[in-house]
Design a protein around this motif. Structure first.
Motif, mmCIF file in Angstrom:
data_model
loop_
_atom_site.group_PDB
_atom_site.id
_atom_site.type_symbol
_atom_site.label_atom_id
_atom_site.label_comp_id
_atom_site.label_asym_id
_atom_site.label_seq_id
_atom_site.Cartn_x
_atom_site.Cartn_y
_atom_site.Cartn_z
ATOM 1 N N GLU A 8 2.038 10.737 2.288
ATOM 2 C CA GLU A 8 3.311 10.343 1.720
ATOM 3 C C GLU A 8 4.170 11.463 1.198
ATOM 4 O O GLU A 8 5.378 11.281 1.282
ATOM 5 C CB GLU A 8 2.805 9.331 0.489
ATOM 6 N N ARG A 9 3.675 12.669 1.037
ATOM 7 C CA ARG A 9 4.542 13.869 0.407
ATOM 8 C C ARG A 9 5.543 14.390 1.490
ATOM 9 O O ARG A 9 6.390 14.883 1.432
ATOM 10 C CB ARG A 9 3.771 14.875 -0.249
ATOM 11 N N ARG A 10 4.944 14.214 2.707
ATOM 12 C CA ARG A 10 5.690 14.623 3.827
ATOM 13 C C ARG A 10 6.688 13.588 4.553
ATOM 14 O O ARG A 10 7.612 14.146 5.048
ATOM 15 C CB ARG A 10 4.644 14.923 5.176
ATOM 16 N N ARG A 11 6.440 12.641 4.428
ATOM 17 C CA ARG A 11 7.475 11.310 4.945
ATOM 18 C C ARG A 11 7.378 10.074 4.133
ATOM 19 O O ARG A 11 6.308 10.080 3.585
ATOM 20 C CB ARG A 11 7.091 11.246 6.309
ATOM 21 N N ALA A 12 8.159 9.292 4.468
ATOM 22 C CA ALA A 12 7.980 8.034 3.600
ATOM 23 C C ALA A 12 6.972 7.108 4.344
ATOM 24 O O ALA A 12 6.771 7.302 5.580
ATOM 25 C CB ALA A 12 9.519 7.180 3.812
ATOM 26 N N ALA A 13 6.322 6.304 3.558
ATOM 27 C CA ALA A 13 5.191 5.450 3.891
ATOM 28 C C ALA A 13 5.562 4.370 4.822
ATOM 29 O O ALA A 13 6.662 3.901 4.609
ATOM 30 C CB ALA A 13 4.326 5.164 2.846
ATOM 31 N N ARG A 14 4.894 4.134 5.809
ATOM 32 C CA ARG A 14 4.861 3.177 6.633
ATOM 33 C C ARG A 14 4.116 1.902 6.329
ATOM 34 O O ARG A 14 3.128 2.139 5.775
ATOM 35 C CB ARG A 14 5.056 3.509 7.944
ATOM 36 N N LEU A 15 4.301 0.762 6.949
ATOM 37 C CA LEU A 15 3.495 -0.475 6.903
ATOM 38 C C LEU A 15 2.241 0.070 7.576
ATOM 39 O O LEU A 15 1.182 -0.392 6.900
ATOM 40 C CB LEU A 15 4.211 -1.327 7.754
ATOM 41 N N LYS A 16 1.919 0.736 8.493
ATOM 42 C CA LYS A 16 0.804 1.224 8.948
ATOM 43 C C LYS A 16 -0.053 1.701 8.061
ATOM 44 O O LYS A 16 -1.209 1.792 7.908
ATOM 45 C CB LYS A 16 0.954 2.178 10.322
ATOM 46 N N ASP A 17 0.460 2.970 7.241
ATOM 47 C CA ASP A 17 -0.033 3.407 6.320
ATOM 48 C C ASP A 17 -0.709 2.593 5.212
ATOM 49 O O ASP A 17 -1.858 2.859 4.712
ATOM 50 C CB ASP A 17 0.835 4.817 5.805
ATOM 51 N N VAL A 18 0.006 1.774 4.731
ATOM 52 C CA VAL A 18 -0.460 0.736 3.676
ATOM 53 C C VAL A 18 -1.588 0.072 4.352
ATOM 54 O O VAL A 18 -2.585 -0.218 3.451
ATOM 55 C CB VAL A 18 0.757 -0.155 3.411
ATOM 56 N N ALA A 19 -1.536 -0.342 5.527
ATOM 57 C CA ALA A 19 -2.641 -1.017 6.126
ATOM 58 C C ALA A 19 -4.154 -0.334 6.033
ATOM 59 O O ALA A 19 -5.076 -0.818 5.860
ATOM 60 C CB ALA A 19 -2.292 -1.821 7.412
ATOM 61 N N GLU A 20 -3.938 0.885 6.591
ATOM 62 C CA GLU A 20 -4.919 1.896 6.528
ATOM 63 C C GLU A 20 -5.336 2.081 5.193
ATOM 64 O O GLU A 20 -6.884 2.102 5.286
ATOM 65 C CB GLU A 20 -4.455 3.095 7.308
ATOM 66 N N LEU A 21 -4.871 2.241 4.337
ATOM 67 C CA LEU A 21 -5.285 2.639 2.965
ATOM 68 C C LEU A 21 -6.178 1.403 2.234
ATOM 69 O O LEU A 21 -6.853 1.536 1.538
ATOM 70 C CB LEU A 21 -4.099 3.133 1.882
ATOM 71 N N ALA A 22 -5.252 -0.015 2.747
ATOM 72 C CA ALA A 22 -5.855 -1.117 2.063
ATOM 73 C C ALA A 22 -7.150 -1.737 2.807
ATOM 74 O O ALA A 22 -7.852 -2.470 2.350
ATOM 75 C CB ALA A 22 -5.016 -2.164 2.094
ATOM 76 N N GLY A 23 -7.242 -1.171 4.108
ATOM 77 C CA GLY A 23 -8.460 -1.646 5.035
ATOM 78 C C GLY A 23 -7.988 -2.887 5.528
ATOM 79 O O GLY A 23 -9.010 -3.934 5.458
ATOM 80 N N VAL A 24 -6.889 -3.219 5.725
ATOM 81 C CA VAL A 24 -6.433 -4.714 6.405
ATOM 82 C C VAL A 24 -5.792 -4.311 7.539
ATOM 83 O O VAL A 24 -5.007 -3.168 7.869
ATOM 84 C CB VAL A 24 -5.563 -5.497 5.406
ATOM 85 N N SER A 25 -4.873 -5.398 8.431
ATOM 86 C CA SER A 25 -4.290 -5.312 9.313
ATOM 87 C C SER A 25 -2.932 -5.319 8.977
ATOM 88 O O SER A 25 -2.424 -5.520 7.912
ATOM 89 C CB SER A 25 -4.288 -6.819 10.264
ATOM 90 N N HIS A 26 -1.921 -4.710 9.683
ATOM 91 C CA HIS A 26 -0.473 -4.795 9.476
ATOM 92 C C HIS A 26 -0.089 -5.865 9.309
ATOM 93 O O HIS A 26 0.868 -6.300 8.511
ATOM 94 C CB HIS A 26 0.190 -3.582 10.364
#
Length: 345
Positions: A8-26
């Protein structure tokens, strides 16, 4: 989690990043973002926590495309150098933002068939959902009224008779209020400086002045042609002083009233002791002139809000409203006073 925060510090978060962090599908993240039903509370909470940790902000354009809409409105206008159209354009852009839309404005040198069609095509490439046209000239009104098909269109200002979705200020009522104010002060020789009469607003203000004089049984008013500029008001003011009959002047906008004031001052005619002056628009400088200018105030913010409300209703397929005229407000200041019974210089 730590790795995700580093991303997140390097670039704006994407929907894919949220899905991976939450352990769910996009798809699940998308449904949470769009407040869809049928998601288990614990899953929704996990996704919302991931959104907060990553400071994820959904892309409005992408969301609108998913919903089959662009979230963009078009504005077509001319003569942005004039106070009224420029103020309306700003009010429309602000109202569009407040309604959750982007506004794309096109300024045309003239609104003839070729130019207008080209502007509509340009806005269509942006997939605008609706268009507001600030139609101040008669030719612009004719072109807009004759167009069929395409996104819904709302007309703002101009001659609102015979149009479908329209919003504007009651120009006739404003002119009548200004003229009535002068009549109530005892004036019966009330001159009028018109705007260019190919503008619907100029004709409406002239008609309002004339109607109020006729209502009072007064037939002495003289008409002087102007073009909205202070210079044309100055020329009219010089003619008014030469003829020496008018005890009051109603100018169709404040810039022309400024020119009238200058001409009267140069000729030694006192305002309001010898001649009263009333303008139209209530420009920001009106209260700071010498003397402060009596004028008619237009609520441009209300025009913008109502126009966007009308357009969004059309986008949703709502019923067609009646033309919506907004009442102007007479602002009385020191440039208008009782008619003088003495001899003018």
């Amino acid at each position: 989690m730590r790795e995700a925060l580093t991303v997140e510090r390097r670039r704006a978060a994407r929907l894919k990043d949220v899905a991976e962090l939450a352990g769910v599908s996009h798809q699940t993240v998308s449904r949470v973002v769009n407040r869809a039903d049928g998601i288990r509370p614990e899953t929704r909470e996990r996704v919302e926590q991931a959104i907060a940790r990553l400071d994820y902000h959904p892309n409005p354009a992408a969301r609108n495309l998913v919903r089959g809409r662009s979230g963009t409105l078009g504005i077509i206008t001319t003569d942005t150098g004039q106070f009224g159209p420029a103020s309306i354009q700003r009010a429309l852009e602000m109202a569009a933002r407040e309604a959750g839309y982007l506004a794309s404005s096109l300024v045309l040198s003239s609104v003839r068939r070729v130019e207008f069609d080209s502007a509509v095509e340009q806005l269509a490439r942006l997939a605008v959902e609706g268009i507001v046209v600030i139609a101040v000239h008669d030719d612009a009104l004719d072109v807009v009224r004759s167009r069929a098909g395409g996104p819904p269109v709302v007309l703002v200002e101009g001659d609102l008779s015979g149009s479908r979705r329209t919003v504007g200020v009651d120009q006739v009522a404003g002119a009548r209020a200004a003229t009535r104010h002068l009549l109530d002060l005892g004036h019966t020789e009330i001159a009028h400086v018109t705007g260019p009469l190919e503008w619907a607003e100029a004709k409406a203000r002239r008609d309002g002045w004339r109607l109020e004089l006729e209502h009072a049984g007064v037939t002495n008013g003289e008409v002087f042609a102007g073009d909205w500029s202070a210079a044309s008001g100055y020329r009219a003011g010089r003619l008014i002083t030469v003829r020496g009959r008018a005890t009051a002047v109603f100018a169709a906008n404040d810039q022309m009233a400024v020119g009238v004031l200058q001409a009267l001052h140069q000729e030694g005619v006192r305002v309001p002791e010898d001649v009263s002056v009333v303008g139209f628009d209530d420009i920001p400088e009106a209260a700071f002139l010498i003397p402060p200018l009596s004028t008619v105030r237009q609520d441009f913010r209300a025009v913008g809000q109502r126009a966007i409300e009308s357009l969004t209703a059309a986008i949703r397929g709502g019923p067609e409203p009646r033309p919506r005229l907004i009442d102007p407000e007479l602002v009385v200041r020191a440039s208008s006073g009782p008619v003088s019974r003495g001899v003018r210089p």
